[in-house]
Design an enzyme around this catalytic site. Structure first.
Site, PDB file in Angstrom:
ATOM      1  CB  SER A 123      -0.936   0.001   1.220  1.00 24.04           C
ATOM      2  OG  SER A 123      -1.887  -1.037   1.126  1.00 24.04           O
ATOM      3  CG  ASP A 167       4.872  -6.445   8.096  1.00 24.91           C
ATOM      4  OD1 ASP A 167       5.051  -6.185   9.298  1.00 24.91           O
ATOM      5  OD2 ASP A 167       3.792  -6.870   7.641  1.00 24.91           O
ATOM      6  CE1 TYR A 198      -7.041  -3.821   2.669  1.00 23.25           C
ATOM      7  CE2 TYR A 198      -5.596  -4.501   4.471  1.00 23.25           C
ATOM      8  CZ  TYR A 198      -5.772  -3.887   3.245  1.00 23.25           C
ATOM      9  OH  TYR A 198      -4.697  -3.342   2.590  1.00 23.25           O
TER      10      TYR A 198
END
Length: 492
Positions: A80, A145, A215
């Protein structure tokens, strides 16, 4: 081939402006200060990685030769954040690219130790056994991450681009999978005709998916890349459409989609492979791929199904929400509703009569991060085993992990809630019996078996499950949570 190349009408532009105003009201866009903080954190992380590799080289006989316009490593973003659709407070997906002298063992040992000793880094954990091995941590207030990939190069060019499939030559499959996050993001952007419209429409779909509890790829719904591919496909079908129109067409297209026909941004024969031997998704030749219920394929070699975790229940829940979303959009465009209606919270806690509470408990914070992540990753197994039960029509997981603080023995507790849709008996007078013993015990057994092979999970952790009626949920969740989405609905 597109369905319509019509330009936006006056109504389309008005609805798009109204939609953006609603997104602003939901506070999804990050302020400039947060954007600057993210850039600064990535720069600091890159400096740490460079220092780590230089320290390793000082201890090694294999000297790293770095010439002009080259560097010893590079951190790039994907997901994203790279697509420009990250929410305020969202995490960053990043990849550390290292030369051939540095391997994954170094990444998960000495670099892990360096991050662990850094005063601004907290909640650090390594998940080496994941499908794509990853380190998760907070750098200040920003969650990251971080993946690792080792290229077959003696140093990393400063102007490195990852779209050259030749870079994959001589790499192991774990490195290929790690690189593909970045390569997929770049391909999505290259295949979308209008970046601005794509981003605004995808922000709306992401907010809708989060509000509806859809999600999360780990429990069988869709993750960020899958939602992005779906919206990118709609943008290809309606290349000049305004963001509001793209949102409406999104629900139209995927309400009518004939699954398991795969969603693709380009055909496999158009994807360069350089004749490399890595496995690709192919339902014609791979029997295991034919079992996938809702395939959404990445547009980059080796193309993979980004939704292999989808179950019968999660697919049906999403199909139902696509249909509801289409109806809401039609009401918005006809003036019967506004865009706030699309983002009403899920009525999950009012939809079913029966629920299962899943609790992951631990005695310390660090161990609990590992433990709760392991339990969450196995919830899909419980869903599939419940789906096999005779009287269960649907096993619907809420992907949010809620804190349960009233625990004396285990001060750290994360819990998930799973709703059970029950099949109606052929005889209305016949009582429905629910025996959940076998699927629940099998789930718990698998979790403990996996924990026994994970040295990072403490022996003092526990997982517990409770079968409760709707009226008993208040023993586990606050009234504020339970009152969300409390509109009237026929219960299952």
């Amino acid at each position: 081939m597109s369905i319509s190349s019509a330009s936006p009408s006056k109504l389309d532009r008005k609805q798009s402006n109204d939609l953006r105003n609603v997104l602003v009201a939901f506070d999804v866009y990050e302020p400039c200060k947060e954007q600057e903080d993210r850039v600064a954190v990535l720069q600091q992380l890159n400096c740490l990685a460079e220092q780590w590799i230089l320290d390793l080289q000082n201890q090694s006989e294999n000297v790293l030769m770095v010439t002009q316009h080259q560097t010893c490593c590079k951190i790039v973003t994907f997901g994203s954040y790279r697509l420009g659709v990250n929410f305020r407070g969202g995490d960053i997906d990043a990849l550390l690219i290292a030369p051939k002298q540095i391997d994954r063992v170094d990444f998960f040992t000495s670099f892990f130790d360096m991050l662990q000793s850094h005063p601004s880094i907290t909640d650090l954990r390594a998940i080496e056994e994941a499908y794509v091995p990853v380190m998760k941590f907070k750098f200040g207030t920003i969650e990251i991450d971080l993946l690792f990939a080792q290229l077959a190069l003696p140093s990393i060019p400063e102007n490195l681009t990852l779209n050259d499939v030749g870079l994959l030559k001589d790499l192991d499959f774990k490195c290929v999978k790690s690189l593909n996050g970045c390569r997929v993001a770049e391909d999505i952007l290259s295949l979308v005709p209008n970046h601005e419209s794509f981003r605004h429409a995808l922000m709306a779909i992401k907010l809708w998916a989060k509000r509806k509890g859809l999600y999360s790829s780990i429990v069988g719904f869709l993750g960020g890349v899958s939602w992005a591919i779906l919206m990118a496909r709609v943008c290809q079908l309606y290349p000049k459409a305004a963001p509001a129109t793209l949102v409406q067409k999104f629900f139209l297209v995927f309400d009518q989609w004939k699954w398991p026909t795969p969603v693709m941004l380009r055909h496999p024969e158009d994807i360069p492979s350089a004749n490399l031997p890595f496995p690709v998704w192919d339902s014609r030749n791979n029997p295991s791929d034919r079992a996938h219920l809702m395939p959404i394929l990445t547009p980059t070699f080796p193309q993979q199904n980004s939704t292999f975790n989808v179950t019968v229940s999660t697919k049906n829940v999403m199909a139902q929400e696509f249909k509801i979303g289409l109806g809401v959009c039609e009401d918005v465009f006809s003036g019967k509703a506004d865009w706030n209606s699309l983002f009403e919270p899920s009525d999950f806690f009012h939809r079913y009569k029966h629920y299962i509470i899943i609790q992951a408990m631990g005695a310390d914070k660090k161990g609990h991060l590992e433990w709760s992540g392991l339990v969450e990753s196995k919830i899909r197994i419980l869903i599939e085993k419940l789906e096999a039960c005779v009287n269960i029509k649907c096993a619907h997981i809420n992907p949010i992990g809620y804190c349960h603080v009233d625990r004396e023995t285990y001060p750290f507790c994360t819990q998930w809630v799973l709703g059970l849709g029950i099949k109606k008996p052929a005889d209305p007078k016949q009582a429905v019996t629910l025996d959940l013993t076998e699927p629940v015990e099998r789930f718990v057994s698998i979790v403990y078996q996996r924990a026994a092979n994970n040295s990072k999970v403490s022996a003092s952790t526990r997982v517990k499950t409770y079968h409760v009626k709707r009226k008993e949920l208040s023993q586990y969740l606050s009234c504020d949570i339970l009152e969300q989405g409390s509109r009237k609905r026929k219960r299952s």
